[in-house]
Scaffold this active site. Structure first.
Site, PDB file in Angstrom:
ATOM      1  N   CYS A 151      44.153 -16.319  -3.841  1.00 56.37           N
ATOM      2  CA  CYS A 151      44.768 -15.299  -2.991  1.00 56.37           C
ATOM      3  C   CYS A 151      44.925 -13.959  -3.712  1.00 56.37           C
ATOM      4  O   CYS A 151      45.044 -12.923  -3.061  1.00 56.37           O
ATOM      5  CB  CYS A 151      46.091 -15.795  -2.437  1.00 56.37           C
ATOM      6  SG  CYS A 151      47.250 -16.359  -3.686  1.00 56.37           S
ATOM      7  N   HIS A 152      44.880 -13.971  -5.036  1.00 58.54           N
ATOM      8  CA  HIS A 152      44.966 -12.710  -5.778  1.00 58.54           C
ATOM      9  C   HIS A 152      43.734 -11.837  -5.525  1.00 58.54           C
ATOM     10  O   HIS A 152      43.753 -10.644  -5.778  1.00 58.54           O
ATOM     11  CB  HIS A 152      45.142 -12.977  -7.281  1.00 58.54           C
ATOM     12  CG  HIS A 152      44.002 -13.703  -7.910  1.00 58.54           C
ATOM     13  ND1 HIS A 152      43.837 -15.071  -7.774  1.00 58.54           N
ATOM     14  CD2 HIS A 152      42.961 -13.261  -8.660  1.00 58.54           C
ATOM     15  CE1 HIS A 152      42.741 -15.438  -8.428  1.00 58.54           C
ATOM     16  NE2 HIS A 152      42.189 -14.354  -8.971  1.00 58.54           N
ATOM     17  N   GLU A 202      39.385 -11.059 -14.436  1.00 57.02           N
ATOM     18  CA  GLU A 202      38.107 -11.362 -13.795  1.00 57.02           C
ATOM     19  C   GLU A 202      37.170 -10.146 -13.772  1.00 57.02           C
ATOM     20  O   GLU A 202      36.053 -10.253 -13.268  1.00 57.02           O
ATOM     21  CB  GLU A 202      38.345 -11.834 -12.355  1.00 57.02           C
ATOM     22  CG  GLU A 202      39.060 -13.151 -12.260  1.00 57.02           C
ATOM     23  CD  GLU A 202      39.211 -13.644 -10.824  1.00 57.02           C
ATOM     24  OE1 GLU A 202      38.497 -13.135  -9.924  1.00 57.02           O
ATOM     25  OE2 GLU A 202      40.033 -14.545 -10.596  1.00 57.02           O
ATOM     26  N   TYR A 226      42.426  -8.285   3.591  1.00 55.49           N
ATOM     27  CA  TYR A 226      43.055  -9.154   4.590  1.00 55.49           C
ATOM     28  C   TYR A 226      42.262  -9.075   5.885  1.00 55.49           C
ATOM     29  O   TYR A 226      42.051 -10.081   6.564  1.00 55.49           O
ATOM     30  CB  TYR A 226      44.510  -8.733   4.826  1.00 55.49           C
ATOM     31  CG  TYR A 226      45.390  -8.907   3.612  1.00 55.49           C
ATOM     32  CD1 TYR A 226      45.947 -10.142   3.299  1.00 55.49           C
ATOM     33  CD2 TYR A 226      45.667  -7.839   2.769  1.00 55.49           C
ATOM     34  CE1 TYR A 226      46.752 -10.311   2.180  1.00 55.49           C
ATOM     35  CE2 TYR A 226      46.468  -7.994   1.649  1.00 55.49           C
ATOM     36  CZ  TYR A 226      47.002  -9.229   1.360  1.00 55.49           C
ATOM     37  OH  TYR A 226      47.783  -9.388   0.258  1.00 55.49           O
ATOM     38  N   ASN A 272      50.238 -19.918   0.445  1.00 56.08           N
ATOM     39  CA  ASN A 272      49.203 -20.634  -0.303  1.00 56.08           C
ATOM     40  C   ASN A 272      49.868 -21.612  -1.282  1.00 56.08           C
ATOM     41  O   ASN A 272      50.584 -21.195  -2.176  1.00 56.08           O
ATOM     42  CB  ASN A 272      48.345 -19.608  -1.067  1.00 56.08           C
ATOM     43  CG  ASN A 272      47.330 -20.231  -1.978  1.00 56.08           C
ATOM     44  OD1 ASN A 272      47.133 -21.436  -1.997  1.00 56.08           O
ATOM     45  ND2 ASN A 272      46.685 -19.394  -2.764  1.00 56.08           N
TER      46      ASN A 272
END
Length: 157
Positions: free
Chosen positions: A121-122, A148, A90, A113
């Site tokens: 945003c993850h 990912e 952040y 979002n």
């Protein structure tokens, strides 16, 4: 636990993309907006999502039709630049938009979002390397990052 990814598209682009606890919740939401389920115009998006959920490195790039405050839009643009399989804090996002002391405000903007995954945003975590919140589905944030193969490390600035 299973979830449903629901999205709303306008003639200009994707307006909303959110996770729902089940299909009935999403259908109820659509009905509350007087919208109907129709996936015909979303074939390209669905192909991208299929690749993404198959674990292929995929840049989810799709036209958007979203709105927010100037601050939210700057945060969302910065978050959208975080590459597949990487995370940022952040605080990093706050610095990226030129307001390094605004990490909490960044978190608030991220919580609004309108298009998850497209604005990833993850991929935004706490500076200490812990994951942080994800709209009441914190376990899903971890699962997406695992999909990912993201390396989660502390992001000291």
């Amino acid at each position: 636990m299973n979830v449903v990814l629901g999205y709303i598209w306008t003639g200009r682009g994707l307006r909303e993309m959110s996770f729902y606890s089940d299909e009935e919740c999403f259908r109820d939401y659509l009905e509350s907006l007087s919208l109907k389920l129709n996936n015909e115009r979303l074939i390209d998006l669905e192909k991208m999502l299929d690749s993404y959920f198959s674990g292929e490195p995929t840049r989810l790039d799709y036209p958007l039709d979203i709105s927010g405050t100037d601050f939210q839009m700057r945060v969302w643009r910065a978050v959208r630049q975080i590459p597949y399989g990487q995370v940022r804090s952040y605080k990093w996002v706050a610095s990226k938009i030129g307001n390094p002391k605004a990490a909490r405000a960044v978190g608030t903007a991220i919580s609004h979002n309108p298009v998850v995954l497209i604005i990833p945003c993850h991929r935004v975590i706490r500076n200490d390397g812990s994951l942080g919140k994800y709209g009441g589905m914190d376990w899903l944030k971890e699962r997406l990052l695992r999909l990912e193969k993201a390396e989660i490390v502390s992001w000291k600035i």
